[in-house]
Design a protein around this motif. Structure first.
Motif, short mmCIF file in Angstrom:
data_model
loop_
_atom_site.label_atom_id
_atom_site.label_comp_id
_atom_site.label_asym_id
_atom_site.label_seq_id
_atom_site.Cartn_x
_atom_site.Cartn_y
_atom_site.Cartn_z
N PRO A 85 0.81 -1.25 0.03
CA PRO A 85 0.12 0.15 -0.06
C PRO A 85 0.92 1.55 -0.05
O PRO A 85 1.94 1.13 0.49
CB PRO A 85 -0.88 -0.28 1.26
N ALA A 86 0.34 2.34 -0.44
CA ALA A 86 1.21 3.62 -0.59
C ALA A 86 2.06 3.97 0.62
O ALA A 86 2.89 4.46 0.49
CB ALA A 86 0.22 4.71 -1.23
N GLU A 87 1.39 3.94 1.73
CA GLU A 87 1.67 4.25 3.17
C GLU A 87 2.87 3.43 3.28
O GLU A 87 4.01 3.80 4.19
CB GLU A 87 0.87 4.33 4.15
N LEU A 88 3.19 2.11 2.83
CA LEU A 88 4.58 1.36 3.03
C LEU A 88 5.42 1.49 2.06
O LEU A 88 6.48 1.13 2.28
CB LEU A 88 4.10 -0.01 3.25
N LYS A 89 5.07 1.95 0.96
CA LYS A 89 6.02 2.18 -0.21
C LYS A 89 7.27 3.00 0.15
O LYS A 89 6.99 4.07 0.72
CB LYS A 89 5.63 2.44 -1.47
N GLY A 90 8.45 2.56 -0.18
CA GLY A 90 9.54 3.50 0.19
C GLY A 90 9.95 3.24 1.62
O GLY A 90 11.23 3.75 2.02
N LYS A 91 9.41 2.57 2.66
CA LYS A 91 9.80 2.30 4.01
C LYS A 91 10.21 0.98 4.08
O LYS A 91 10.91 0.65 4.96
CB LYS A 91 8.39 2.54 4.77
N LEU A 92 9.86 -0.19 3.51
CA LEU A 92 10.32 -1.51 3.54
C LEU A 92 11.39 -1.67 2.69
O LEU A 92 11.61 -1.36 1.69
CB LEU A 92 8.92 -2.53 3.45
N TRP A 93 12.33 -2.75 2.92
CA TRP A 93 13.41 -3.20 2.22
C TRP A 93 14.28 -1.92 1.52
O TRP A 93 14.57 -2.04 0.46
CB TRP A 93 12.71 -4.02 1.11
N GLY A 94 14.50 -1.02 2.25
CA GLY A 94 15.27 0.24 2.14
C GLY A 94 14.81 1.01 0.95
O GLY A 94 15.38 1.74 0.01
N GLY A 95 13.38 0.77 0.76
CA GLY A 95 12.67 1.46 -0.35
C GLY A 95 12.93 1.13 -1.88
O GLY A 95 12.54 1.47 -2.70
N LYS A 96 13.82 -0.17 -1.97
CA LYS A 96 14.05 -0.62 -3.31
C LYS A 96 12.75 -1.11 -3.94
O LYS A 96 12.92 -1.47 -5.34
CB LYS A 96 15.12 -1.70 -3.04
N TYR A 97 11.92 -1.67 -3.12
CA TYR A 97 10.82 -2.36 -3.94
C TYR A 97 9.44 -1.98 -3.78
O TYR A 97 9.25 -1.41 -2.70
CB TYR A 97 11.06 -4.13 -3.69
N VAL A 98 8.65 -2.05 -4.76
CA VAL A 98 7.18 -1.81 -4.37
C VAL A 98 6.38 -2.65 -4.09
O VAL A 98 5.30 -2.51 -3.55
CB VAL A 98 6.54 -1.24 -5.83
N GLY A 99 6.94 -3.87 -4.05
CA GLY A 99 5.92 -5.27 -3.41
C GLY A 99 6.93 -6.48 -3.41
O GLY A 99 8.07 -6.48 -3.66
N GLN A 100 6.26 -7.60 -3.61
CA GLN A 100 6.87 -9.05 -3.72
C GLN A 100 6.55 -9.67 -4.92
O GLN A 100 5.12 -9.54 -5.24
CB GLN A 100 6.76 -9.83 -2.22
N ARG A 101 7.25 -10.41 -5.26
CA ARG A 101 7.04 -11.46 -6.24
C ARG A 101 7.44 -12.86 -5.60
O ARG A 101 8.63 -13.29 -4.93
CB ARG A 101 7.61 -11.49 -7.45
N GLN A 102 6.49 -13.77 -5.37
CA GLN A 102 6.49 -14.90 -4.42
C GLN A 102 6.31 -16.11 -5.08
O GLN A 102 5.38 -16.45 -5.78
CB GLN A 102 5.31 -14.79 -3.23
#
Length: 160
Positions: A85-102
């Motif tokens: 979600p927008a509020e988490l983008k840039g905060k997780l994983w050093g801001g490197k990713y917009v999500g995950q591929r699982q």
């Protein structure tokens, strides 16, 4: 349909771990203060790590279940994607990713509940755990992962 930029999605493995009663393991994340959400074990794939190896490592890190109690049954044929979600983008994983591929796996747990140890890895990921009916999984996960969980349940339904 546009092409997916794989570099924007963190490579990850996840596992639906089921016991002899065909119930799925879920854990309550220590770091989730926003609600009563539960998830299956999942985590990033290290550089040059094979997903088949990563799934056993993640299971041990998050559940303490040793490989001798794990029987990998299946792997979904396609990766599943989700965006933060927008509020988490840039905060997780050093801001490197917009999500995950699982890459998701189905595995049977052949041990006993005493073989689950949330504190096997420091720091632990989960503060509580339980076995649930797999059909309930999409209801218990954070809302932005519900479609992924519905696809996992559908993909493994016949094998559980």
């Amino acid at each position: 349909m546009s092409e997916i930029d794989y570099s924007l999605y963190r490579p990850c493995v996840g596992v639906m771990l089921v016991n002899a009663e065909r119930r799925a393991f879920v854990g309550k994340r220590i770091d989730n203060k926003e609600g009563d959400f539960w998830q299956m074990p999942q985590g990033g794939v290290d550089p040059d790590e094979d997903p088949d190896d990563a799934v056993l490592r993640e299971l041990w890190e998050e559940t303490g279940a040793r490989a001798e109690y794990i029987e990998v049954v299946a792997r979904l044929p396609q990766e599943l994607f989700y965006e933060l979600p927008a509020e988490l983008k840039g905060k997780l994983w050093g801001g490197k990713y917009v999500g995950q591929r699982q890459t998701w796996y189905l595995a049977r747990f052949t041990g006993s509940d005493a073989d689950i140890n949330l504190e096997a890895h420091d720091p632990p990921e989960f503060c509580e755990w339980k076995w649930i009916e797999p059909a309930l999984l999409p209801e218990l996960i954070v809302p932005f992962k519900r479609e992924v969980y519905a696809a996992i349940v559908a993909g493994f339904r016949e094998l559980i």
